[in-house]
Design a protein around this motif. Structure first.
Motif, PDB file in Angstrom:
ATOM      1  N   VAL A 164       0.840  -1.202   0.000  1.00 25.63           N
ATOM      2  CA  VAL A 164       0.000   0.000   0.000  1.00 25.63           C
ATOM      3  C   VAL A 164       0.876   1.253   0.000  1.00 25.63           C
ATOM      4  CG1 VAL A 164      -1.639   1.356   1.365  1.00 25.63           C
ATOM      5  CG2 VAL A 164      -2.006  -1.088   1.054  1.00 25.63           C
ATOM      6  N   ALA A 165       1.908   1.249   0.838  1.00 27.91           N
ATOM      7  CA  ALA A 165       2.820   2.393   0.879  1.00 27.91           C
ATOM      8  C   ALA A 165       3.528   2.572  -0.463  1.00 27.91           C
ATOM      9  CB  ALA A 165       3.842   2.199   2.001  1.00 27.91           C
ATOM     10  N   ALA A 166       3.939   1.462  -1.080  1.00 27.85           N
ATOM     11  CA  ALA A 166       4.601   1.538  -2.383  1.00 27.85           C
ATOM     12  C   ALA A 166       3.664   2.124  -3.435  1.00 27.85           C
ATOM     13  CB  ALA A 166       5.081   0.158  -2.808  1.00 27.85           C
ATOM     14  N   ALA A 167       2.376   1.734  -3.372  1.00 29.30           N
ATOM     15  CA  ALA A 167       1.409   2.265  -4.332  1.00 29.30           C
ATOM     16  C   ALA A 167       1.159   3.749  -4.109  1.00 29.30           C
ATOM     17  CB  ALA A 167       0.099   1.484  -4.223  1.00 29.30           C
ATOM     18  N   VAL A 168       1.035   4.154  -2.853  1.00 28.45           N
ATOM     19  CA  VAL A 168       0.763   5.557  -2.541  1.00 28.45           C
ATOM     20  C   VAL A 168       1.937   6.446  -2.957  1.00 28.45           C
ATOM     21  CG1 VAL A 168       0.396   7.201  -0.663  1.00 28.45           C
ATOM     22  CG2 VAL A 168      -0.837   5.025  -0.681  1.00 28.45           C
ATOM     23  N   PHE A 169       3.153   5.978  -2.683  1.00 28.88           N
ATOM     24  CA  PHE A 169       4.338   6.784  -2.967  1.00 28.88           C
ATOM     25  C   PHE A 169       5.043   6.345  -4.247  1.00 28.88           C
ATOM     26  CE2 PHE A 169       3.798   6.926   1.679  1.00 28.88           C
ATOM     27  CZ  PHE A 169       3.706   8.316   1.855  1.00 28.88           C
ATOM     28  N   ALA A 170       4.308   5.736  -5.151  1.00 30.35           N
ATOM     29  CA  ALA A 170       4.902   5.279  -6.408  1.00 30.35           C
ATOM     30  C   ALA A 170       5.589   6.395  -7.189  1.00 30.35           C
ATOM     31  CB  ALA A 170       3.839   4.590  -7.269  1.00 30.35           C
ATOM     32  N   PRO A 171       5.004   7.596  -7.280  1.00 28.41           N
ATOM     33  CA  PRO A 171       5.707   8.656  -8.033  1.00 28.41           C
ATOM     34  C   PRO A 171       7.061   9.018  -7.449  1.00 28.41           C
ATOM     35  CG  PRO A 171       3.394   9.220  -7.717  1.00 28.41           C
ATOM     36  CD  PRO A 171       3.649   8.021  -6.865  1.00 28.41           C
ATOM     37  N   GLN A 172       7.192   8.895  -6.127  1.00 29.47           N
ATOM     38  CA  GLN A 172       8.469   9.208  -5.492  1.00 29.47           C
ATOM     39  C   GLN A 172       9.444   8.028  -5.533  1.00 29.47           C
ATOM     40  OE1 GLN A 172       5.415   9.911  -3.872  1.00 29.47           O
ATOM     41  NE2 GLN A 172       5.545  12.011  -4.670  1.00 29.47           N
ATOM     42  N   LEU A 173       8.929   6.805  -5.518  1.00 25.60           N
ATOM     43  CA  LEU A 173       9.781   5.627  -5.458  1.00 25.60           C
ATOM     44  C   LEU A 173      10.222   5.131  -6.831  1.00 25.60           C
ATOM     45  CD1 LEU A 173       7.885   3.572  -2.699  1.00 25.60           C
ATOM     46  CD2 LEU A 173       9.989   4.903  -2.427  1.00 25.60           C
ATOM     47  N   ALA A 174       9.370   5.314  -7.833  1.00 26.87           N
ATOM     48  CA  ALA A 174       9.672   4.771  -9.164  1.00 26.87           C
ATOM     49  C   ALA A 174      10.836   5.530  -9.795  1.00 26.87           C
ATOM     50  CB  ALA A 174       8.442   4.855 -10.059  1.00 26.87           C
ATOM     51  N   PRO A 175      11.835   4.822 -10.293  1.00 28.83           N
ATOM     52  CA  PRO A 175      12.981   5.505 -10.924  1.00 28.83           C
ATOM     53  C   PRO A 175      12.647   6.109 -12.280  1.00 28.83           C
ATOM     54  CG  PRO A 175      13.236   3.113 -11.027  1.00 28.83           C
ATOM     55  CD  PRO A 175      12.042   3.373 -10.160  1.00 28.83           C
ATOM     56  N   TYR A 176      11.580   5.619 -12.935  1.00 27.65           N
ATOM     57  CA  TYR A 176      11.180   6.124 -14.241  1.00 27.65           C
ATOM     58  C   TYR A 176       9.672   6.278 -14.286  1.00 27.65           C
ATOM     59  CZ  TYR A 176      15.862   4.470 -15.597  1.00 27.65           C
ATOM     60  OH  TYR A 176      17.214   4.234 -15.660  1.00 27.65           O
ATOM     61  N   ALA A 177       9.189   7.026 -15.252  1.00 28.15           N
ATOM     62  CA  ALA A 177       7.756   7.075 -15.520  1.00 28.15           C
ATOM     63  C   ALA A 177       7.326   5.713 -16.052  1.00 28.15           C
ATOM     64  CB  ALA A 177       7.429   8.172 -16.526  1.00 28.15           C
ATOM     65  N   PRO A 178       6.154   5.210 -15.645  1.00 25.75           N
ATOM     66  CA  PRO A 178       5.781   3.837 -16.029  1.00 25.75           C
ATOM     67  C   PRO A 178       5.602   3.640 -17.530  1.00 25.75           C
ATOM     68  CG  PRO A 178       3.931   4.994 -15.021  1.00 25.75           C
ATOM     69  CD  PRO A 178       5.138   5.862 -14.804  1.00 25.75           C
ATOM     70  N   ALA A 179       5.294   4.724 -18.269  1.00 20.62           N
ATOM     71  CA  ALA A 179       5.078   4.579 -19.711  1.00 20.62           C
ATOM     72  C   ALA A 179       6.285   5.023 -20.537  1.00 20.62           C
ATOM     73  CB  ALA A 179       3.844   5.377 -20.129  1.00 20.62           C
ATOM     74  N   LYS A 180       7.370   5.411 -19.875  1.00 19.92           N
ATOM     75  CA  LYS A 180       8.547   5.883 -20.602  1.00 19.92           C
ATOM     76  C   LYS A 180       9.225   4.721 -21.325  1.00 19.92           C
ATOM     77  CE  LYS A 180      12.975   8.260 -20.053  1.00 19.92           C
ATOM     78  NZ  LYS A 180      13.933   8.865 -19.093  1.00 19.92           N
ATOM     79  N   GLN A 181       9.421   4.884 -22.636  1.00 21.83           N
ATOM     80  CA  GLN A 181      10.028   3.834 -23.450  1.00 21.83           C
ATOM     81  C   GLN A 181      11.448   4.212 -23.846  1.00 21.83           C
ATOM     82  OE1 GLN A 181       7.589   2.680 -26.794  1.00 21.83           O
ATOM     83  NE2 GLN A 181       5.689   2.840 -25.610  1.00 21.83           N
ATOM     84  N   ASN A 182      12.282   3.180 -23.897  1.00 22.61           N
ATOM     85  CA  ASN A 182      13.649   3.330 -24.391  1.00 22.61           C
ATOM     86  C   ASN A 182      13.972   2.072 -25.181  1.00 22.61           C
ATOM     87  OD1 ASN A 182      16.349   3.793 -24.910  1.00 22.61           O
ATOM     88  ND2 ASN A 182      16.855   4.393 -22.804  1.00 22.61           N
ATOM     89  N   ILE A 183      13.725   2.133 -26.457  1.00 22.31           N
ATOM     90  CA  ILE A 183      13.817   0.944 -27.294  1.00 22.31           C
ATOM     91  C   ILE A 183      15.216   0.338 -27.278  1.00 22.31           C
ATOM     92  CG2 ILE A 183      14.449   2.071 -29.440  1.00 22.31           C
ATOM     93  CD1 ILE A 183      11.831  -0.723 -28.939  1.00 22.31           C
TER      94      ILE A 183
END
Length: 289
Positions: free
Chosen positions: A36-55
């Motif tokens: 739950v904490a990971a979901a709430v603070f996902a923008p702060q914890l995630a190293p990248y945007a979830p939809a960011k692509q790098n082929i």
């Protein structure tokens, strides 16, 4: 024993006994709290945007810039798992909440009224139970469309019979107790008896079913996403991540493996919590363990 003490003695005892939960149950609570904490603070914890692509980094193995690797579009798996937890938890919570409220109301009415009302309501529930929950959920989402609201409604609809049956049996046990007879003698309305006197007595049993069906709701949401009936891409749902990862599972199993482990961990945690709460309100189960 007065009416007020008779109808409320279970809840304080239930919550006071939380200290008696075993280690596995506390492990489940900790896992859920962390997710739950990971979901709430996902923008702060995630190293990248979830939809960011790098082929260039497609199917990158775990390590380096991508702790859990990258998928076939070069999107960071860890970031997508963190944001995907939001969908699993929100859909599971609201689906179970809706099913718990509606199912408890139906079960309480059926158990308290009895007679033809009981027969009709329970036969309707039997019709719903006649369909496998996943198949019924697939049919409903396919008909209504794969939106968050429709997925919540479909999962909730398939879960209502479980709550109604538990609530009905619990109310039947309570309706002939002395405190209920005293309420009737004092002229209390059926609604007041059910909501203010019987509901607190049966609420612990309802909460046990809710914790167990949270696991079922999470699993069902992931299954719907896996077959393409979940939230539309590029939303990072765990089931959708597993489906996308299967396309390259032989060459790179990590994009499917890690979201599968996340689903497994969350479902296991809710099952551990449900088992612990069940043991808490059932002395025979607690003694057996």
């Amino acid at each position: 024993m007065t009416v007020s003490t008779a109808r409320t003695h279970k809840l304080p005892r239930f919550f006071a006994a939380l200290g008696q939960l075993n280690a596995t149950t506390w492990a489940g609570l900790v896992i859920v709290a962390v997710l739950v904490a990971a979901a709430v603070f996902a923008p702060q914890l995630a190293p990248y945007a979830p939809a960011k692509q790098n082929i260039i980094d497609q199917l990158a193995p775990p390590g380096g810039d991508y702790l859990l690797g990258a998928d076939q579009y070069g999107r960071d798996t860890l970031s997508r798992i963190l944001f995907g937890a939001r969908y699993s938890l929100v859909i599971g919570f609201f689906a179970v909440l809706v099913a718990m409220v509606l199912g408890t109301i139906i079960g309480m009415i059926a158990g308290f009224k009895g007679g033809r009302t009981d027969v009709i309501l329970m036969q309707i529930m039997d019709v719903v139970l006649a369909f496998p929950s996943l198949i019924l959920g697939i049919a409903l989402v396919a008909l209504m469309g794969a939106t968050i609201t429709n997925i919540v409604a479909a999962i909730a609809f398939t879960s209502i019979p479980a709550f109604s049956r538990v609530a009905r049996s619990a109310v039947i046990t309570q309706r002939d107790r002395e405190y209920v007879q005293a309420c009737r003698a004092m002229g209390f309305s059926p609604t007041r008896i059910l909501l203010r006197h019987i509901l607190p007595a049966i609420l612990p049993e309802i909460m046990v079913i809710a914790s167990l069906w949270m696991a079922n709701a999470v699993r069902t949401e992931a299954s719907l996403a896996f077959i393409g009936l979940g939230i539309a891409p590029p939303a990072p749902t765990w089931g959708g991540m597993v489906r996308d990862g299967f396309e390259n599972i032989l060459s790179s199993p990590y994009p499917a493996l890690f979201p599968s482990l996340a689903i497994l961990l969350l479902v296991l945690a809710f099952n551990l919590i449900g088992d612990g709460l069940r043991d808490l309100i059932d002395p025979r189960m607690r003694d057996a363990s």
